[in-house]
Design a protein around this motif. Structure first.
Motif, PDB file in Angstrom:
ATOM      1  N   GLU A   1       0.843  -1.197   0.000  1.00 21.49           N
ATOM      2  CA  GLU A   1       0.000   0.000   0.000  1.00 21.49           C
ATOM      3  C   GLU A   1       0.876   1.244   0.000  1.00 21.49           C
ATOM      4  O   GLU A   1       1.940   1.266   0.630  1.00 21.49           O
ATOM      5  CB  GLU A   1      -0.885   0.033   1.243  1.00 21.49           C
ATOM      6  CG  GLU A   1      -1.916  -1.078   1.344  1.00 21.49           C
ATOM      7  CD  GLU A   1      -2.750  -0.970   2.607  1.00 21.49           C
ATOM      8  OE1 GLU A   1      -3.789  -1.643   2.698  1.00 21.49           O
ATOM      9  OE2 GLU A   1      -2.352  -0.208   3.513  1.00 21.49           O
TER      10      GLU A   1
ATOM     11  N   ILE B   1      -5.130   6.162  -1.100  1.00 24.54           N
ATOM     12  CA  ILE B   1      -4.231   5.013  -1.003  1.00 24.54           C
ATOM     13  C   ILE B   1      -4.315   4.170  -2.278  1.00 24.54           C
ATOM     14  O   ILE B   1      -5.405   3.829  -2.738  1.00 24.54           O
ATOM     15  CB  ILE B   1      -4.572   4.127   0.209  1.00 24.54           C
ATOM     16  CG1 ILE B   1      -4.572   4.960   1.493  1.00 24.54           C
ATOM     17  CG2 ILE B   1      -3.592   2.962   0.309  1.00 24.54           C
ATOM     18  CD1 ILE B   1      -3.236   5.534   1.874  1.00 24.54           C
ATOM     19  N   SER B   2      -3.164   3.843  -2.826  1.00 24.95           N
ATOM     20  CA  SER B   2      -3.084   2.915  -3.955  1.00 24.95           C
ATOM     21  C   SER B   2      -2.782   1.515  -3.437  1.00 24.95           C
ATOM     22  O   SER B   2      -2.048   1.342  -2.463  1.00 24.95           O
ATOM     23  CB  SER B   2      -1.985   3.355  -4.934  1.00 24.95           C
ATOM     24  OG  SER B   2      -2.265   4.631  -5.471  1.00 24.95           O
ATOM     25  N   ASP B   3      -3.378   0.513  -4.086  1.00 19.78           N
ATOM     26  CA  ASP B   3      -3.182  -0.904  -3.740  1.00 19.78           C
ATOM     27  C   ASP B   3      -3.605  -1.218  -2.309  1.00 19.78           C
ATOM     28  O   ASP B   3      -2.940  -1.946  -1.570  1.00 19.78           O
ATOM     29  CB  ASP B   3      -1.727  -1.330  -3.962  1.00 19.78           C
ATOM     30  CG  ASP B   3      -1.338  -1.274  -5.424  1.00 19.78           C
ATOM     31  OD1 ASP B   3      -2.110  -1.770  -6.255  1.00 19.78           O
ATOM     32  OD2 ASP B   3      -0.272  -0.709  -5.737  1.00 19.78           O
ATOM     33  N   TRP B   4      -4.729  -0.625  -1.902  1.00 18.14           N
ATOM     34  CA  TRP B   4      -5.321  -0.889  -0.579  1.00 18.14           C
ATOM     35  C   TRP B   4      -5.530  -2.392  -0.419  1.00 18.14           C
ATOM     36  O   TRP B   4      -6.112  -3.050  -1.275  1.00 18.14           O
ATOM     37  CB  TRP B   4      -6.639  -0.141  -0.491  1.00 18.14           C
ATOM     38  CG  TRP B   4      -7.358  -0.221   0.833  1.00 18.14           C
ATOM     39  CD1 TRP B   4      -7.858  -1.332   1.422  1.00 18.14           C
ATOM     40  CD2 TRP B   4      -7.702   0.879   1.682  1.00 18.14           C
ATOM     41  NE1 TRP B   4      -8.496  -1.010   2.598  1.00 18.14           N
ATOM     42  CE2 TRP B   4      -8.411   0.345   2.780  1.00 18.14           C
ATOM     43  CE3 TRP B   4      -7.499   2.256   1.622  1.00 18.14           C
ATOM     44  CZ2 TRP B   4      -8.913   1.140   3.810  1.00 18.14           C
ATOM     45  CZ3 TRP B   4      -7.993   3.043   2.647  1.00 18.14           C
ATOM     46  CH2 TRP B   4      -8.683   2.493   3.723  1.00 18.14           C
TER      47      TRP B   4
ATOM     48  N   ASN C   1      -5.759  -6.618  -3.586  1.00 18.27           N
ATOM     49  CA  ASN C   1      -5.426  -5.209  -3.742  1.00 18.27           C
ATOM     50  C   ASN C   1      -6.540  -4.468  -4.472  1.00 18.27           C
ATOM     51  O   ASN C   1      -7.040  -4.941  -5.497  1.00 18.27           O
ATOM     52  CB  ASN C   1      -4.142  -5.027  -4.553  1.00 18.27           C
ATOM     53  CG  ASN C   1      -2.888  -5.329  -3.765  1.00 18.27           C
ATOM     54  OD1 ASN C   1      -2.164  -6.262  -4.089  1.00 18.27           O
ATOM     55  ND2 ASN C   1      -2.616  -4.535  -2.741  1.00 18.27           N
TER      56      ASN C   1
END
Length: 231
Positions: free
Chosen positions: A30, A61-64, A77
């Motif tokens: 993340e 947030i990216s790739d939670w 993700n």
């Protein structure tokens, strides 16, 4: 008054990567930005004190990383998640002769956490609340202290929580009431603490995870003894 900006980066945990069954060793870390701003007010006058706070938070947030499943849960993700909302609290306390106090604490949290981008084409989760994140949380606690005695009543409300990314299924809201009664006694180096608690006082039926009912009314008793060191 307080404001902060934070760069966030979190690698997947060992459980998220390798837990068997269900781990996902293809998870990405993340990363994103957290922003928060708000204030805290305090007012005191003789026996009465009041504190109130309000904070606004905004997280991109990216790739939670989130878990989904039935019998077997697996982390995945989400390409991009935008989480924002308010946290508001109020606490009031009255004191009498240093032997008695009455405290009321209430807290309200509103969270809108939506999927902004997905790795899957034509994903119906875009713009929808992410699973198991309630929009509304309300908690109220009333406590009374007299000499060594303490009594606490806690009431917590949890709003709707979706169990799928497209909001097609959800868990119903629930309210839990818990009671605590404690007594503390100290003589010299020896200290005894006893705590009696009733969980889920009204025997409410609720689920924290889909298809996994939680316990009804239950009774807990805790006894603690401590001995301080000699100086």
């Amino acid at each position: 008054v307080k404001a902060s900006v934070q760069k966030a980066y979190r690698v997947p945990t060992l459980n998220e990567l390798y837990y068997f069954p269900g781990g996902n060793d293809q998870l990405k870390p993340e990363n994103g930005w957290n922003k928060e701003a708000g204030y805290t007010l305090q007012w005191k006058r003789k026996r009465l004190s009041i504190e109130q706070h309000t904070y606004y938070f905004d997280r991109n947030i990216s790739d939670w990383i989130y878990w989904l499943g039935g019998a077997i849960w697996t982390p995945h993700n989400l390409a991009k998640v935008h989480s924002r909302g308010l946290d508001m609290g109020l606490q009031m306390q009255w004191k009498w002769r240093n032997t008695q106090s009455l405290k009321l604490h209430t807290n309200y949290t509103y969270t809108l956490a939506t999927t902004e981008a997905s790795y899957m084409p034509n994903d119906k989760s875009i713009g929808k609340q992410i699973p198991y994140t309630p929009k509304y949380l309300i908690q109220n606690t009333l406590s009374y202290q007299y000499l060594g005695w303490t009594g606490i009543v806690n009431v917590m409300y949890t709003g709707y929580r979706y169990t799928t990314t497209d909001e097609s299924q959800y868990l119903a809201p629930y309210t839990l009431t818990n009671l605590r009664l404690g007594y503390s006694y100290q003589k010299g180096k020896h200290r005894w603490q006893a705590l009696l608690g009733i969980e889920n006082l009204w025997n409410s039926r609720y689920q924290v995870v889909n298809a996994r009912p939680m316990p009804g009314r239950s009774l807990q008793f805790t006894l603690i003894y401590t001995k301080s060191k000699q100086r």
